[in-house]
Motif scaffolding. Sequence first.
Motif, PDB file in Angstrom:
ATOM      1  N   LEU A 175       2.585 -14.207  -1.729  1.00 25.92           N
ATOM      2  CA  LEU A 175       3.307 -13.077  -1.145  1.00 25.92           C
ATOM      3  C   LEU A 175       4.598 -13.529  -0.477  1.00 25.92           C
ATOM      4  O   LEU A 175       5.578 -12.772  -0.438  1.00 25.92           O
ATOM      5  CB  LEU A 175       2.437 -12.343  -0.127  1.00 25.92           C
ATOM      6  N   ALA A 176       4.605 -14.765   0.041  1.00 22.82           N
ATOM      7  CA  ALA A 176       5.810 -15.278   0.696  1.00 22.82           C
ATOM      8  C   ALA A 176       6.983 -15.406  -0.281  1.00 22.82           C
ATOM      9  O   ALA A 176       8.141 -15.491   0.144  1.00 22.82           O
ATOM     10  CB  ALA A 176       5.520 -16.627   1.346  1.00 22.82           C
ATOM     11  N   ARG A 177       6.716 -15.405  -1.584  1.00 22.66           N
ATOM     12  CA  ARG A 177       7.773 -15.499  -2.587  1.00 22.66           C
ATOM     13  C   ARG A 177       8.283 -14.127  -3.038  1.00 22.66           C
ATOM     14  O   ARG A 177       9.102 -14.037  -3.967  1.00 22.66           O
ATOM     15  CB  ARG A 177       7.276 -16.300  -3.798  1.00 22.66           C
ATOM     16  N   THR A 178       7.804 -13.065  -2.411  1.00 21.01           N
ATOM     17  CA  THR A 178       8.175 -11.708  -2.821  1.00 21.01           C
ATOM     18  C   THR A 178       9.687 -11.517  -2.873  1.00 21.01           C
ATOM     19  O   THR A 178      10.238 -11.030  -3.870  1.00 21.01           O
ATOM     20  CB  THR A 178       7.545 -10.673  -1.872  1.00 21.01           C
ATOM     21  N   GLY A 179      10.403 -11.903  -1.821  1.00 16.15           N
ATOM     22  CA  GLY A 179      11.851 -11.720  -1.802  1.00 16.15           C
ATOM     23  C   GLY A 179      12.547 -12.496  -2.899  1.00 16.15           C
ATOM     24  O   GLY A 179      13.468 -11.984  -3.559  1.00 16.15           O
ATOM     25  N   GLU A 180      12.111 -13.734  -3.104  1.00 14.92           N
ATOM     26  CA  GLU A 180      12.693 -14.572  -4.153  1.00 14.92           C
ATOM     27  C   GLU A 180      12.484 -13.945  -5.528  1.00 14.92           C
ATOM     28  O   GLU A 180      13.408 -13.913  -6.367  1.00 14.92           O
ATOM     29  CB  GLU A 180      12.022 -15.954  -4.086  1.00 14.92           C
ATOM     30  N   ILE A 181      11.278 -13.436  -5.774  1.00 17.88           N
ATOM     31  CA  ILE A 181      10.967 -12.847  -7.078  1.00 17.88           C
ATOM     32  C   ILE A 181      11.738 -11.540  -7.271  1.00 17.88           C
ATOM     33  O   ILE A 181      12.272 -11.265  -8.353  1.00 17.88           O
ATOM     34  CB  ILE A 181       9.450 -12.646  -7.219  1.00 17.88           C
ATOM     35  N   VAL A 182      11.811 -10.721  -6.230  1.00 21.67           N
ATOM     36  CA  VAL A 182      12.579  -9.479  -6.321  1.00 21.67           C
ATOM     37  C   VAL A 182      14.035  -9.769  -6.661  1.00 21.67           C
ATOM     38  O   VAL A 182      14.629  -9.099  -7.524  1.00 21.67           O
ATOM     39  CB  VAL A 182      12.491  -8.688  -5.003  1.00 21.67           C
ATOM     40  N   ASP A 183      14.612 -10.761  -6.028  1.00 24.08           N
ATOM     41  CA  ASP A 183      16.024 -11.075  -6.292  1.00 24.08           C
ATOM     42  C   ASP A 183      16.228 -11.502  -7.738  1.00 24.08           C
ATOM     43  O   ASP A 183      17.226 -11.124  -8.377  1.00 24.08           O
ATOM     44  CB  ASP A 183      16.500 -12.177  -5.343  1.00 24.08           C
ATOM     45  N   PHE A 184      15.307 -12.287  -8.269  1.00 26.54           N
ATOM     46  CA  PHE A 184      15.420 -12.686  -9.664  1.00 26.54           C
ATOM     47  C   PHE A 184      15.319 -11.465 -10.586  1.00 26.54           C
ATOM     48  O   PHE A 184      16.141 -11.289 -11.503  1.00 26.54           O
ATOM     49  CB  PHE A 184      14.336 -13.696 -10.032  1.00 26.54           C
ATOM     50  N   LEU A 185      14.323 -10.608 -10.347  1.00 24.05           N
ATOM     51  CA  LEU A 185      14.147  -9.441 -11.201  1.00 24.05           C
ATOM     52  C   LEU A 185      15.347  -8.503 -11.095  1.00 24.05           C
ATOM     53  O   LEU A 185      15.755  -7.886 -12.088  1.00 24.05           O
ATOM     54  CB  LEU A 185      12.854  -8.719 -10.831  1.00 24.05           C
ATOM     55  N   ALA A 186      15.933  -8.383  -9.908  1.00 17.70           N
ATOM     56  CA  ALA A 186      17.106  -7.537  -9.748  1.00 17.70           C
ATOM     57  C   ALA A 186      18.270  -8.043 -10.594  1.00 17.70           C
ATOM     58  O   ALA A 186      19.091  -7.256 -11.082  1.00 17.70           O
ATOM     59  CB  ALA A 186      17.503  -7.467  -8.279  1.00 17.70           C
ATOM     60  N   SER A 187      18.346  -9.352 -10.781  1.00 18.37           N
ATOM     61  CA  SER A 187      19.408  -9.910 -11.619  1.00 18.37           C
ATOM     62  C   SER A 187      19.231  -9.536 -13.084  1.00 18.37           C
ATOM     63  O   SER A 187      20.178  -9.597 -13.867  1.00 18.37           O
ATOM     64  CB  SER A 187      19.460 -11.434 -11.473  1.00 18.37           C
ATOM     65  N   ARG A 188      18.012  -9.151 -13.454  1.00 18.17           N
ATOM     66  CA  ARG A 188      17.724  -8.768 -14.837  1.00 18.17           C
ATOM     67  C   ARG A 188      17.656  -7.250 -15.026  1.00 18.17           C
ATOM     68  O   ARG A 188      18.048  -6.735 -16.064  1.00 18.17           O
ATOM     69  CB  ARG A 188      16.388  -9.381 -15.289  1.00 18.17           C
ATOM     70  N   PHE A 189      17.151  -6.539 -14.012  1.00 20.04           N
ATOM     71  CA  PHE A 189      16.865  -5.119 -14.179  1.00 20.04           C
ATOM     72  C   PHE A 189      17.823  -4.197 -13.433  1.00 20.04           C
ATOM     73  O   PHE A 189      17.815  -2.994 -13.663  1.00 20.04           O
ATOM     74  CB  PHE A 189      15.440  -4.809 -13.697  1.00 20.04           C
ATOM     75  N   GLY A 190      18.608  -4.735 -12.514  1.00 19.44           N
ATOM     76  CA  GLY A 190      19.464  -3.896 -11.690  1.00 19.44           C
ATOM     77  C   GLY A 190      18.979  -3.859 -10.258  1.00 19.44           C
ATOM     78  O   GLY A 190      17.940  -4.430  -9.919  1.00 19.44           O
ATOM     79  N   PRO A 191      19.703  -3.199  -9.364  1.00 15.15           N
ATOM     80  CA  PRO A 191      19.369  -3.221  -7.940  1.00 15.15           C
ATOM     81  C   PRO A 191      17.942  -2.759  -7.659  1.00 15.15           C
ATOM     82  O   PRO A 191      17.434  -1.836  -8.306  1.00 15.15           O
ATOM     83  CB  PRO A 191      20.393  -2.250  -7.331  1.00 15.15           C
ATOM     84  N   TYR A 192      17.319  -3.399  -6.680  1.00 11.11           N
ATOM     85  CA  TYR A 192      15.975  -3.006  -6.249  1.00 11.11           C
ATOM     86  C   TYR A 192      16.012  -1.537  -5.817  1.00 11.11           C
ATOM     87  O   TYR A 192      16.894  -1.119  -5.067  1.00 11.11           O
ATOM     88  CB  TYR A 192      15.531  -3.896  -5.094  1.00 11.11           C
ATOM     89  N   GLY A 214      -1.839 -20.870   1.743  1.00 11.68           N
ATOM     90  CA  GLY A 214      -2.242 -21.179   0.384  1.00 11.68           C
ATOM     91  C   GLY A 214      -1.999 -20.041  -0.573  1.00 11.68           C
ATOM     92  O   GLY A 214      -0.973 -19.356  -0.497  1.00 11.68           O
ATOM     93  N   GLY A 215      -2.972 -19.797  -1.459  1.00 12.94           N
ATOM     94  CA  GLY A 215      -2.774 -18.928  -2.606  1.00 12.94           C
ATOM     95  C   GLY A 215      -2.202 -17.560  -2.321  1.00 12.94           C
ATOM     96  O   GLY A 215      -1.087 -17.237  -2.726  1.00 12.94           O
ATOM     97  N   ALA A 216      -2.955 -16.722  -1.608  1.00  9.73           N
ATOM     98  CA  ALA A 216      -2.513 -15.350  -1.385  1.00  9.73           C
ATOM     99  C   ALA A 216      -1.268 -15.303  -0.505  1.00  9.73           C
ATOM    100  O   ALA A 216      -0.246 -14.707  -0.873  1.00  9.73           O
ATOM    101  CB  ALA A 216      -3.638 -14.538  -0.765  1.00  9.73           C
ATOM    102  N   ALA A 217      -1.335 -15.920   0.657  1.00  9.04           N
ATOM    103  CA  ALA A 217      -0.208 -15.879   1.588  1.00  9.04           C
ATOM    104  C   ALA A 217       1.029 -16.546   0.984  1.00  9.04           C
ATOM    105  O   ALA A 217       2.155 -16.041   1.122  1.00  9.04           O
ATOM    106  CB  ALA A 217      -0.587 -16.551   2.903  1.00  9.04           C
TER     107      ALA A 217
END
Length: 474
Positions: free
Chosen positions: A271-288, A265-268
């Motif tokens: 957190l399971a979307r961490t990789g997906e969110i990082v990839d999106f932000l990297a497309s806007r901000f540059g490499p992780y 549910g909520g917390a788990a």
Amino acid sequence: MVLTGRRPPRRRVAVAVTALTSAIALGAAGCTGADRDMFRPGAADAGDPYVPGHGNGGYDVKNYHLDVRYDPATDRLTGRATITATATQDLSRFNLDLVGLQVGAVTVNGTRAEHRRDDGELVVTPPDGLSRGRPFTVAVDYAGVPTAVSDGALGSGGFLHTADGAVALGQPDSAATWFPVNDHPSDKASYELAVTVPDGLSALSNGVPGPKSSADGWTTWRWSERTPMASYLSTLVIGDYRVVTGSHAGQPMITAVAASLPATGGAAGSLARTGEIVDFLASRFGPYPFESYGGIVVADDRVAYALETQSRPVYGPAFFADDRPNPGVVAHELAHQWFGDSVSLTRWGDIWLNEGFASYAEWLWEEHDGGRTAQRNFELQYASTDWSQPSVEPGRERMFGAAVYKRGALAVHALRRTVGDATFFRILHTWTTERAAGSGTTADFVALAERVADRQLRPLFDAWLVGGAAPTLP
């Protein structure tokens, strides 16, 4: 950093103060007599008015190697900190920030050094002066029951004893409650941590996990953060956690949720979307910018905030109350990995550079995830903003106020509308690339934006960040 909106009662801030410096004797033989007269003490303060007494002068830390043991049954911590640094002046003595814990032996370059306590400062006098530009190593043995610190805006931080372990966390200070440190973001360093806890408990920290080992009912967990990190971004979370170990983009991904919280549910789920969110932000901000990913959700209600602890943010339980998902807070804390962690503050008066961009990242993520557009969030926030409160130099009591977060985000979107998407994202990529693993100020960002955009932007930033009236919409 994200607050839940609940403001704990104001308490007196426990100030951690100290100063670290370089050590190596002048030449091979050291310095004595008349030579020693040219050496002077390092400053016992970083000179930042937002955190008086924090940080120190006279040296630049390169690495912290921490070897600690914690027993939740007695709340006792024992540790050895081995700190490598370089003197930035000719030093006769130096300080380290350390709150509450008792100090045993102190050595500088392997030789016993005099030391004394001055409230939250550990004052170290090596037998010989430390010459400017030379590396040195200081080792400190310490022990005791760590303490918490309180902040009027954030509530409890520092080293918090919990029912099953502990949480070391907080902004702007927390590190000095569990190890000796130059406690200011202007002095970043790499970290290595070995933490020994009773078998069955997890011991989570920043960076890449190393091999675990067990003996006599105790387990040692090892972590390494090789990219320079500000001290307040360090964390230690000990207790009963469901730890998920995997990988993302070829690098370790470690997430953990307190065992007392729902398994799904909520917390788990967030957190399971961490990789997906990082990839999106990297497309806007540059490499992780780091070598590992993850996140930790604690169950302690005293942690009424989320904090961008480097490579592995920590979230308080209220963000996932009623087991609801909250990917927005994950996007906020992950955006800090670029804005605040990789590119850190030189001084706390520029904290909007952290929080304004992380708040704007929430708008970007919401639009990407099918919610309101960034433009719509901009319009709603513009209509409700108190323009009398500045984003830059907001004052110590308003470090975590709406002007820092939301007015900061408005300034970011105003820049985007003014220069256009292509130039805007080129500005962000240039900032995160050129300043990676370093730090910066508002003036630095404005100068870079003007250089990349090839136009004057100071009036725009002045209006949106510090002007006393609603700016004209671009």
